[in-house]
Write an enzyme that holds these catalytic residues in place. Structure first.
Site, PDB file in Angstrom:
ATOM      1  N   ASN A   8       0.264  -1.221  -0.135  1.00 45.92           N
ATOM      2  CA  ASN A   8       0.401  -0.349   0.099  1.00 45.92           C
ATOM      3  C   ASN A   8       0.957   1.708  -0.427  1.00 45.92           C
ATOM      4  O   ASN A   8       1.391   1.860   1.083  1.00 45.92           O
ATOM      5  CB  ASN A   8      -1.105   0.052   1.183  1.00 45.92           C
ATOM      6  CG  ASN A   8      -1.442   1.346   1.351  1.00 45.92           C
ATOM      7  OD1 ASN A   8      -1.611   2.061   0.344  1.00 45.92           O
ATOM      8  ND2 ASN A   8      -2.502   1.133   2.940  1.00 45.92           N
ATOM      9  N   LYS A  10       0.301   4.381  -0.302  1.00 43.10           N
ATOM     10  CA  LYS A  10      -0.815   5.014   0.639  1.00 43.10           C
ATOM     11  C   LYS A  10      -0.393   6.143  -0.751  1.00 43.10           C
ATOM     12  O   LYS A  10      -0.779   6.213  -1.762  1.00 43.10           O
ATOM     13  CB  LYS A  10       0.162   5.398   1.867  1.00 43.10           C
ATOM     14  CG  LYS A  10      -0.115   4.838   2.452  1.00 43.10           C
ATOM     15  CD  LYS A  10       0.187   4.383   4.130  1.00 43.10           C
ATOM     16  CE  LYS A  10       0.026   3.533   4.969  1.00 43.10           C
ATOM     17  NZ  LYS A  10       0.076   3.690   6.398  1.00 43.10           N
ATOM     18  N   HIS A  93      -9.338   1.380   5.257  1.00 42.42           N
ATOM     19  CA  HIS A  93      -8.494   1.315   5.697  1.00 42.42           C
ATOM     20  C   HIS A  93      -7.983   2.198   7.008  1.00 42.42           C
ATOM     21  O   HIS A  93      -9.377   3.431   6.793  1.00 42.42           O
ATOM     22  CB  HIS A  93      -7.457   2.201   4.973  1.00 42.42           C
ATOM     23  CG  HIS A  93      -5.767   2.010   5.122  1.00 42.42           C
ATOM     24  ND1 HIS A  93      -5.675   2.818   6.050  1.00 42.42           N
ATOM     25  CD2 HIS A  93      -5.032   0.984   5.333  1.00 42.42           C
ATOM     26  CE1 HIS A  93      -3.734   2.610   6.492  1.00 42.42           C
ATOM     27  NE2 HIS A  93      -3.538   1.509   5.852  1.00 42.42           N
ATOM     28  N   GLU A  95      -6.929   4.772   7.982  1.00 42.42           N
ATOM     29  CA  GLU A  95      -6.398   5.787   7.663  1.00 42.42           C
ATOM     30  C   GLU A  95      -7.522   6.831   7.381  1.00 42.42           C
ATOM     31  O   GLU A  95      -8.070   7.987   7.488  1.00 42.42           O
ATOM     32  CB  GLU A  95      -5.539   5.707   6.815  1.00 42.42           C
ATOM     33  CG  GLU A  95      -4.030   6.272   7.839  1.00 42.42           C
ATOM     34  CD  GLU A  95      -3.373   5.470   6.572  1.00 42.42           C
ATOM     35  OE1 GLU A  95      -2.319   5.668   5.853  1.00 42.42           O
ATOM     36  OE2 GLU A  95      -1.680   4.844   7.240  1.00 42.42           O
ATOM     37  N   GLU A 161      -5.275  -5.000  10.656  1.00 43.23           N
ATOM     38  CA  GLU A 161      -4.331  -3.873  10.933  1.00 43.23           C
ATOM     39  C   GLU A 161      -4.522  -3.354  12.318  1.00 43.23           C
ATOM     40  O   GLU A 161      -5.422  -2.260  12.058  1.00 43.23           O
ATOM     41  CB  GLU A 161      -3.818  -3.176   9.523  1.00 43.23           C
ATOM     42  CG  GLU A 161      -3.889  -3.664   8.476  1.00 43.23           C
ATOM     43  CD  GLU A 161      -3.518  -2.838   7.080  1.00 43.23           C
ATOM     44  OE1 GLU A 161      -2.271  -2.524   6.766  1.00 43.23           O
ATOM     45  OE2 GLU A 161      -3.568  -1.612   7.274  1.00 43.23           O
ATOM     46  N   GLY A 167       2.619   1.802  10.996  1.00 40.92           N
ATOM     47  CA  GLY A 167       3.994   3.128  10.702  1.00 40.92           C
ATOM     48  C   GLY A 167       4.705   3.426  11.345  1.00 40.92           C
ATOM     49  O   GLY A 167       5.229   4.375  12.207  1.00 40.92           O
ATOM     50  N   SER A 199       3.712  -2.384  10.401  1.00 45.41           N
ATOM     51  CA  SER A 199       5.710  -2.382  10.296  1.00 45.41           C
ATOM     52  C   SER A 199       5.666  -3.944   9.928  1.00 45.41           C
ATOM     53  O   SER A 199       6.660  -4.133  11.091  1.00 45.41           O
ATOM     54  CB  SER A 199       5.522  -1.757  12.103  1.00 45.41           C
ATOM     55  OG  SER A 199       5.252  -0.821  12.622  1.00 45.41           O
TER      56      SER A 199
END
Ligand code: 13P
Length: 239
Positions: A8, A10, A93, A95, A161, A167, A199
Site C-alpha cells: 500500500n 498510500k 483502511h 486512515e 491492521e 507506521g 510495521s
C-alpha cells in the site's frame, strides 16, 4: 492458499517511482514468483499507467479506495479502477476510517461495489491501542467484520491492521497475531485470505507470515523500495 503480499503506497509515488517496480519485477522474474500473488496499490494517478506497463508481469496493480456510484466530484468508482487495469481495491483502511469518517456500512458498500466491478476488495479492520489495552480488541474487530464484510460468496480478502502498529515500528506479539487471525477465521470462510498489516519489515516478515491463518501481508512503508519489498514477498511460506 496462495499467499498475497500487497504493498500500500498510500500518498506516495510519482512517475519516477516506476523504477522501483521495474527492479521488483526483475527480481521476481528470477525467483519463481507464480506461487504467490504480489500486488502494488499506488496512488490513483499511477494506477492506469502502471497497470498498462506491468500487465503481463509477475505483479498486479490495485487501488487504495473507491466510491460506490453516483455524482461525487473528485471520487473514483470501482468500475473506473477496473477499467484502468486494477485487480484489487483496498477498502476501509484505518486512515480512511479516521480521516474521512468512513463507517462500517460505507466500507461494506465499497467492498460490494468492488465485487460488482469484478475486483477483489481487501477489507481492512483493526483496533486502536486503547482497545487492545482495555482487552476489547476482538470485540472491536468482530464488530468491524460484522458491519464491513459483503454479504456474498464472492472472493474477498481481509486485512487485520492494528492501528497502533501502522507506521510505528510496533507489532503485536506472534501469539496475539495468531489469536486475532484465528478469531477472524472463525468469522469467515476457510478460503478467505487474511493478511496481517502494520510495521511488516524484511526483518520480521518471515516470522509473521509463518503464523497460522496469516495468508499474506499488507505492507506500507516497506513496500516503497524494491530492496525492502522483495525480501518480504519471498518470506511468504508456500504450501
Ligand atoms: P506500515 O507497513 O508502514 O506500518 O503501514 C501498514 C499499512 O497501513 C498498510 O496498509
Amino acid at each position: 492458499m496462495k499467499p498475497l503480499i500487497a504493498g500500500n503506497w498510500k500518498m506516495n509515488g510519482l512517475a519516477s517511482s516506476v523504477s522501483e517496480i521495474e527492479t521488483l519485477v526483475e527480481r521476481l522474474n528470477g525467483s519463481a514468483p507464480e506461487d504467490r500473488d504480489v500486488l502494488i496499490c499506488p496512488p490513483m494517478t499511477l494506477v492506469a499507467s502502471l497497470a498498462a506497463q506491468f500487465s503481463d508481469e509477475a505483479i498486479q496493480i490495485g487501488g487504495q479506495d473507491c466510491h460506490s456510484s453516483g455524482a461525487h466530484t473528485g471520487d473514483v468508482s470501482a468500475e473506473m479502477l477496473a477499467d484502468a487495469g486494477a485487480a484489487y481495491i483496498i477498502v476501509g483502511h484505518s486512515e480512511r476510517r479516521a480521516d474521512h469518517g468512513e463507517s462500517d456500512a460505507l466500507v461494506k458498500a465499497k467492498a460490494e461495489a468492488a465485487l460488482r466491478a469484478g475486483l477483489t476488495p481487501i477489507i481492512c479492520v483493526g483496533e486502536l491501542e486503547a482497545d487492545r489495552k482495555a482487552g476489547r480488541a476482538q470485540d472491536v474487530v468482530g464488530a468491524q467484520l460484522e458491519g464491513s464484510l459483503p454479504e456474498t460468496d464472492d472472493d474477498f480478502v481481509i486485512a487485520y491492521e492494528p492501528v497502533w502498529a501502522i507506521g510505528t515500528g510496533l507489532t503485536p506479539t506472534i501469539a496475539d497475531i495468531e489469536e486475532m487471525h484465528a478469531f477472524i477465521r472463525s468469522k469467515t470462510r476457510n478460503n478467505v485470505r487474511i493478511l496481517y498489516g502494520g510495521s511488516v519489515k524484511p526483518g520480521n516478515a518471515k516470522e509473521i507470515l509463518a503464523v497460522a491463518n496469516v495468508n499474506g501481508a499488507l505492507v506500507g512503508g516497506a513496500s516503497l523500495k524494491a530492496d525492502d519489498f522483495f525480501p518480504i514477498v519471498m518470506a511468504a511460506p508456500v504450501n
